[in-house]
Design a protein around this motif. Structure first.
Motif, PDB file in Angstrom:
ATOM      1  N   LYS A 250     159.186  15.836  19.409  1.00  9.44           N
ATOM      2  CA  LYS A 250     160.548  15.469  19.803  1.00  9.44           C
ATOM      3  C   LYS A 250     160.588  13.947  19.964  1.00  9.44           C
TER       4      LYS A 250
ATOM      5  N   ARG B 186     163.123  10.452  19.839  1.00  9.34           N
ATOM      6  CA  ARG B 186     164.532  10.068  20.004  1.00  9.34           C
ATOM      7  C   ARG B 186     164.894   8.930  19.055  1.00  9.34           C
TER       8      ARG B 186
ATOM      9  N   GLU C  31     160.431   6.516  20.602  1.00  5.81           N
ATOM     10  CA  GLU C  31     161.749   6.124  20.075  1.00  5.81           C
ATOM     11  C   GLU C  31     161.618   5.683  18.623  1.00  5.81           C
TER      12      GLU C  31
END
Length: 300
Positions: A215, A217, A190
């Motif tokens: 990837k 977030r 994150e």
């Protein structure tokens, strides 16, 4: 009535927000101060100042007029000093737009150090994080940390210091999410993202070109770097922070750098101002001061 004197009186009243204080500064009576301002208002057929028994403030028209007149008077003083070979000491109000992180111990220390050198200069600081229009809004200069190609080509930009950023997080975050050892390990993590920074592009450039960008977030996005710093200390996620800001926390073990050899980049801190022509003493002295001192603070 002397128009130039009227302009000086108007600027003094606008800066001090008082007819009495302006009169004392200029060595004239409060009544004459009022006459000078009324002379300008009658000539322009516009009210420049709102007056009550206890308060003086600029009207919208007055603010626009003041922004232009103040710059003109500063330039005139510089020209007169150059002709007479007299040094003009920096004075007056320096309107400065700067990043939010100037509201930090190091940023405040720089302002205090400049003030000790030039005590007649006062500050009007905008730390909203927005990109102000220097000319239309009457700012003397701005501090902007960015790549040179992203600056307005119509403005003058003087480089002051390189600022290095690293990806980091709190030990509590790494205990929960795991500490990445290679770029691919960032998948599923994150991010606390600064809205003025393209974090996806930075992550895409990390690691071998054949690898897919990780990837990650975005948990929190904000234009306030101080908020992101505090959120990182609370273990909310990973964040790109300038090393000068994070160094005390890294030394104390409150933050840890992730992938130090892979995820790092630099931006340049610039002093940005409208024109080199007739640069006032307060602006020139602040830029010269920052050129000498900024690298020692922000380049650490």
């Amino acid at each position: 009535m002397d128009k130039l004197m009227s302009l000086r009186v108007f600027c003094a009243v606008a800066e001090l927000k008082s007819f009495t204080a302006a009169a004392a500064r200029l060595g004239i009576s409060p009544a004459m101060t009022s006459k000078h301002v009324m002379h300008l208002e009658n000539r322009l057929e516009n009210r420049l100042l709102n007056r009550t028994s206890r308060h003086v403030s600029l009207t919208e028209t007055g603010q626009l007029y003041f922004n232009q007149v103040r710059q003109m008077l500063d330039g005139l003083e510089e020209v007169e000093a150059a002709i007479s070979n007299v040094t003009v000491m920096p004075r007056g109000t320096l309107r400065l737009s700067a990043p939010v992180w100037v509201a930090n111990t190091l940023g405040t220390r720089l302002l205090a150090e400049y003030h000790r050198l030039y005590p007649d200069v006062t500050f009007d600081l905008d730390l909203s994080g927005r990109i102000v229009n220097l000319v239309d809004e009457g700012f003397d200069l701005a501090l902007r940390a960015t790549a040179p190609g992203r600056l307005d080509p119509g403005l003058i930009a003087r480089p002051l210091s390189e600022i290095e950023f690293r990806l980091m997080g709190a030990p509590s975050y790494f205990a929960r999410a795991g500490k990445p050892l290679v770029t691919a390990d960032l998948n599923g993590h994150e991010l606390l993202s600064y809205s003025g920074m393209n974090a996806d592009r930075i992550l895409a450039l990390a690691g071998p070109r054949e690898d897919e960008p990780p990837k990650i977030r975005t948990l929190l996005q904000s234009g306030n770097e101080t908020l992101l710093h505090l959120a990182a200390l609370e273990g909310m996620g990973l964040v790109f922070l300038p090393m000068w800001m994070a160094q005390p926390d890294i030394a104390a073990g409150r933050l840890e750098v992730a992938l130090p050899d892979t995820l790092k980049f630099s931006v340049t801190l610039h002093a940005v101002y409208p024109s080199r022509k007739y640069l006032s003493a307060k602006v020139r002295s602040f830029i010269d001061f920052m050129a000498v001192r900024a690298s020692g603070f922000f380049g650490e």
